[in-house]
Design a protein around this motif. Structure first.
Motif, PDB file in Angstrom:
ATOM      1  N   PRO A  32       0.822  -1.230  -0.113  1.00  0.00           N
ATOM      2  CA  PRO A  32       0.089  -0.158   0.099  1.00  0.00           C
ATOM      3  C   PRO A  32       0.898   1.293   0.074  1.00  0.00           C
ATOM      4  O   PRO A  32       0.545   2.362  -0.738  1.00  0.00           O
ATOM      5  CB  PRO A  32      -0.846   0.041   1.276  1.00  0.00           C
ATOM      6  N   GLU A  33       2.091   1.302   0.834  1.00  0.00           N
ATOM      7  CA  GLU A  33       2.843   2.496   0.867  1.00  0.00           C
ATOM      8  C   GLU A  33       3.402   2.921  -0.270  1.00  0.00           C
ATOM      9  O   GLU A  33       3.771   4.127  -0.682  1.00  0.00           O
ATOM     10  CB  GLU A  33       3.834   2.464   1.908  1.00  0.00           C
ATOM     11  N   MET A  34       3.420   1.884  -1.532  1.00  0.00           N
ATOM     12  CA  MET A  34       4.088   2.262  -2.855  1.00  0.00           C
ATOM     13  C   MET A  34       3.049   3.095  -3.835  1.00  0.00           C
ATOM     14  O   MET A  34       3.422   3.596  -4.664  1.00  0.00           O
ATOM     15  CB  MET A  34       4.652   0.738  -3.445  1.00  0.00           C
ATOM     16  N   ARG A  46       9.264   5.973  -3.062  1.00  0.00           N
ATOM     17  CA  ARG A  46       9.658   4.882  -2.260  1.00  0.00           C
ATOM     18  C   ARG A  46      10.274   3.712  -2.858  1.00  0.00           C
ATOM     19  O   ARG A  46      10.944   2.909  -2.653  1.00  0.00           O
ATOM     20  CB  ARG A  46       8.346   4.585  -1.331  1.00  0.00           C
ATOM     21  N   ALA A  47       9.385   3.503  -4.046  1.00  0.00           N
ATOM     22  CA  ALA A  47       9.877   2.443  -4.855  1.00  0.00           C
ATOM     23  C   ALA A  47      11.479   2.495  -5.348  1.00  0.00           C
ATOM     24  O   ALA A  47      11.982   1.597  -5.363  1.00  0.00           O
ATOM     25  CB  ALA A  47       9.035   2.276  -6.142  1.00  0.00           C
ATOM     26  N   ARG A  48      11.543   3.909  -5.722  1.00  0.00           N
ATOM     27  CA  ARG A  48      13.170   4.027  -6.069  1.00  0.00           C
ATOM     28  C   ARG A  48      13.920   3.709  -4.957  1.00  0.00           C
ATOM     29  O   ARG A  48      14.818   3.264  -5.195  1.00  0.00           O
ATOM     30  CB  ARG A  48      12.966   5.550  -6.444  1.00  0.00           C
ATOM     31  N   TYR A 107       9.787   0.424 -13.343  1.00  0.00           N
ATOM     32  CA  TYR A 107       9.059   0.203 -12.003  1.00  0.00           C
ATOM     33  C   TYR A 107       8.006   1.141 -11.759  1.00  0.00           C
ATOM     34  O   TYR A 107       7.362   1.019 -10.643  1.00  0.00           O
ATOM     35  CB  TYR A 107      10.173   0.553 -10.860  1.00  0.00           C
ATOM     36  N   ASP A 108       7.719   2.226 -12.754  1.00  0.00           N
ATOM     37  CA  ASP A 108       6.739   3.059 -12.284  1.00  0.00           C
ATOM     38  C   ASP A 108       5.306   2.447 -12.825  1.00  0.00           C
ATOM     39  O   ASP A 108       5.310   1.503 -13.458  1.00  0.00           O
ATOM     40  CB  ASP A 108       7.020   4.331 -13.099  1.00  0.00           C
ATOM     41  N   HIS A 109       4.365   2.708 -12.300  1.00  0.00           N
ATOM     42  CA  HIS A 109       3.002   2.261 -12.722  1.00  0.00           C
ATOM     43  C   HIS A 109       2.257   3.671 -12.648  1.00  0.00           C
ATOM     44  O   HIS A 109       2.492   4.824 -12.532  1.00  0.00           O
ATOM     45  CB  HIS A 109       2.556   1.071 -11.940  1.00  0.00           C
ATOM     46  N   LEU A 110       0.725   3.404 -12.671  1.00  0.00           N
ATOM     47  CA  LEU A 110      -0.361   4.553 -12.761  1.00  0.00           C
ATOM     48  C   LEU A 110      -0.700   5.361 -11.454  1.00  0.00           C
ATOM     49  O   LEU A 110      -1.279   6.466 -11.582  1.00  0.00           O
ATOM     50  CB  LEU A 110      -1.656   3.928 -13.452  1.00  0.00           C
ATOM     51  N   GLY A 111      -0.150   4.715 -10.319  1.00  0.00           N
ATOM     52  CA  GLY A 111      -0.382   5.516  -9.112  1.00  0.00           C
ATOM     53  C   GLY A 111      -1.672   5.369  -8.629  1.00  0.00           C
ATOM     54  O   GLY A 111      -2.460   4.175  -8.692  1.00  0.00           O
ATOM     55  N   PRO A 119      -2.134  -1.126  -8.232  1.00  0.00           N
ATOM     56  CA  PRO A 119      -0.805  -1.633  -7.813  1.00  0.00           C
ATOM     57  C   PRO A 119       0.333  -2.020  -8.861  1.00  0.00           C
ATOM     58  O   PRO A 119       1.296  -2.111  -8.699  1.00  0.00           O
ATOM     59  CB  PRO A 119      -1.049  -2.889  -6.843  1.00  0.00           C
ATOM     60  N   GLY A 120      -0.166  -2.535  -9.922  1.00  0.00           N
ATOM     61  CA  GLY A 120       0.585  -2.616 -11.048  1.00  0.00           C
ATOM     62  C   GLY A 120       1.565  -4.057 -10.701  1.00  0.00           C
ATOM     63  O   GLY A 120       2.869  -3.926 -10.841  1.00  0.00           O
ATOM     64  N   ALA A 121       1.032  -5.114 -10.327  1.00  0.00           N
ATOM     65  CA  ALA A 121       1.849  -6.073  -9.978  1.00  0.00           C
ATOM     66  C   ALA A 121       2.563  -6.847 -11.025  1.00  0.00           C
ATOM     67  O   ALA A 121       3.703  -7.245 -10.932  1.00  0.00           O
ATOM     68  CB  ALA A 121       0.935  -7.254  -9.205  1.00  0.00           C
ATOM     69  N   ASP A 122       1.729  -7.238 -12.404  1.00  0.00           N
ATOM     70  CA  ASP A 122       2.248  -7.867 -13.416  1.00  0.00           C
ATOM     71  C   ASP A 122       2.723  -6.560 -13.925  1.00  0.00           C
ATOM     72  O   ASP A 122       3.946  -6.907 -14.787  1.00  0.00           O
ATOM     73  CB  ASP A 122       1.084  -8.441 -14.054  1.00  0.00           C
ATOM     74  N   ASP A 123       2.407  -5.424 -14.113  1.00  0.00           N
ATOM     75  CA  ASP A 123       2.854  -4.290 -14.917  1.00  0.00           C
ATOM     76  C   ASP A 123       3.387  -3.131 -14.000  1.00  0.00           C
ATOM     77  O   ASP A 123       2.606  -2.463 -13.571  1.00  0.00           O
ATOM     78  CB  ASP A 123       1.678  -3.608 -15.684  1.00  0.00           C
TER      79      ASP A 123
END
Ligand SMILES: [Zn+2]
Length: 305
Positions: A32-34, A46-48, A107-111, A119-123
Motif C-alpha cells: 500500500p505505501e508504494m 519509495r519504490a526508487r 518500475y513506475d505504474h499508474l499510481g 498496484p501494477g503487480a504484473d505491470d
C-alpha cells in the motif's frame, strides 16, 4: 471454483514470501505505501529508494556516484515532471568488460487514479523482481561481458526513462550490444509468454531457440512485426522501453504476456498474480540472459555495432 473449494482455499492462505526472494520484491513493490509507484509521487520515490537499497544489498556497482539517475521531462500536453529517476547498477564482465548487455524493466505504474490504487503487480513489479533475480544470479555467476541492470521510471508516460537513459547514457551507447527488456511477465493465463524482437533481427532466432525449447512455459515469437506485414498480432516494437533502444540501433529481446483482464486496472494485484507461472519464467530469463552474454560479441558483429 465451487463455493466449498473457495472456503478451503481461504482457510489456507498463501504463505508470505521469504525475504530476499523475487516474490518478496513483488510484494514490497505492490504494498500500500508504494501507492502504485506513479512517477514523481511519494510512492514512486519509495519504490526508487527500495530498488537502490536492493542494488546496494546485492553488491551491484553504481554507474557514477549513485544508483539513482534523476531526469526531468515535459509531456506534449504540457505536464512537467521534475522528479523522475532511473535506478541503474552494474556487474562488470570478466572477459570483455567494455561490451554491455542491458537488462531492464520499468518500475513506475499508474499510481492512484480517481481514488483507486493501481498496484501494477504484473505491470511491472513482475519485471522488476525478475531484474533483481537476474542481478543476484550474475553476482553469483559473473558474466563474460558487463551487464547493466536498469529499473526505468516513467515508462507509462511514453517511455521517458529509457529515452532519458539513451539521451545521457552512463556507458557509451555504441558499446551496448543488446537489451533484454521485461514488462508484464507474471500473468501467464495460458502458460504462454511472448518473445519479441526477432522479426527485426532474424539471426537472433537460432541463438535463442535452444533456450526457448528448454523453457517450462510456452514461448511464442511475435508481436514485433508492423501491421501491414500481414501479421495479426499487435506490433509491440514501441510498446515498452525496448522501443528507444531499437530506434538507437540496439537489438532487443522483449518478454511479456498478452494483455489480460487486469491490465491497467486496480485488480492488477499481488494476490492475483500467477505464482507458478512466475516461478517458471525466471529460469527462462536466466537462460536467455546467459545465452545473450555468451553470444554478445557475435550479436554486436551481426548488428554492426
Ligand atoms: Zn508496463
Amino acid at each position: 471454483m465451487a463455493a466449498g473449494a473457495a472456503i478451503l482455499a481461504s482457510a489456507a492462505p498463501a504463505a508470505a514470501p521469504a525475504p530476499g526472494t523475487p516474490l518478496a520484491d513483488l510484494a514490497a513493490l505492490t504494498a500500500p505505501e508504494m501507492a502504485g509507484r506513479a512517477t514523481g509521487t511519494d510512492g514512486g520515490r519509495r519504490a526508487r529508494a527500495y530498488l537502490a537499497q536492493r542494488f546496494a544489498d546485492l553488491g551491484l556497482a553504481p554507474l557514477g556516484s549513485s544508483f539513482v539517475h534523476p531526469f526531468s521531462f515535459k509531456l506534449r500536453d504540457g505536464r512537467a515532471f521534475a522528479d523522475a529517476a532511473n535506478v541503474l547498477g552494474a556487474v562488470r564482465g570478466t572477459r570483455d568488460p567494455d561490451r554491455w548487455l542491458v537488462i531492464s524493466a520499468h518500475y513506475d505504474h499508474l499510481g492512484i487514479v480517481d481514488g483507486a490504487v493501481y498496484p501494477g503487480a504484473d505491470d511491472n513489479a513482475s519485471g522488476v523482481a525478475a531484474v533483481l533475480a537476474l542481478a543476484a544470479h550474475f553476482k553469483a555467476h559473473p558474466p563474460a561481458h558487463s551487464v547493466l541492470f536498469a529499473c526505468f521510471d516513467a515508462e507509462e508516460l511514453s517511455l521517458q526513462g529509457a529515452r532519458a537513459f539513451l539521451a545521457r547514457p552512463p556507458v557509451p551507447v555504441d558499446r551496448i550490444a543488446a537489451v533484454l527488456n521485461l514488462d508484464m511477465v507474471s500473468a501467464g493465463h495460458r502458460n504462454e509468454i511472448y518473445l519479441a524482437g526477432t522479426h527485426h533481427r532474424p539471426w537472433l532466432r537460432p541463438i535463442l531457440d535452444p533456450a526457448v525449447r528448454r523453457a517450462a512455459v510456452k514461448v511464442l515469437y511475435g508481436h514485433d512485426a508492423p501491421p501491414n506485414s500481414g501479421n495479426k498480432l499487435e506490433d509491440w516494437t514501441y510498446a515498452s522501453d525496448h522501443g528507444p533502444f531499437h530506434l538507437a540501433g540496439i537489438p532487443f529481446v522483449y518478454f511479456g504476456v498478452e494483455d489480460h483482464p487486469d491490465y491497467h486496472r486496480p485488480t492488477d494485484t499481488f494476490a492475483r498474480l500467477n505464482r507458478d507461472f512466475f516461478a517458471r519464467v525466471l529460469p527462462l530469463f536466466v537462460d536467455v540472459a546467459t545465452v545473450l552474454d555468451r553470444e554478445l560479441a557475435a550479436i554486436a558483429r551481426a548488428a554492426e555495432r
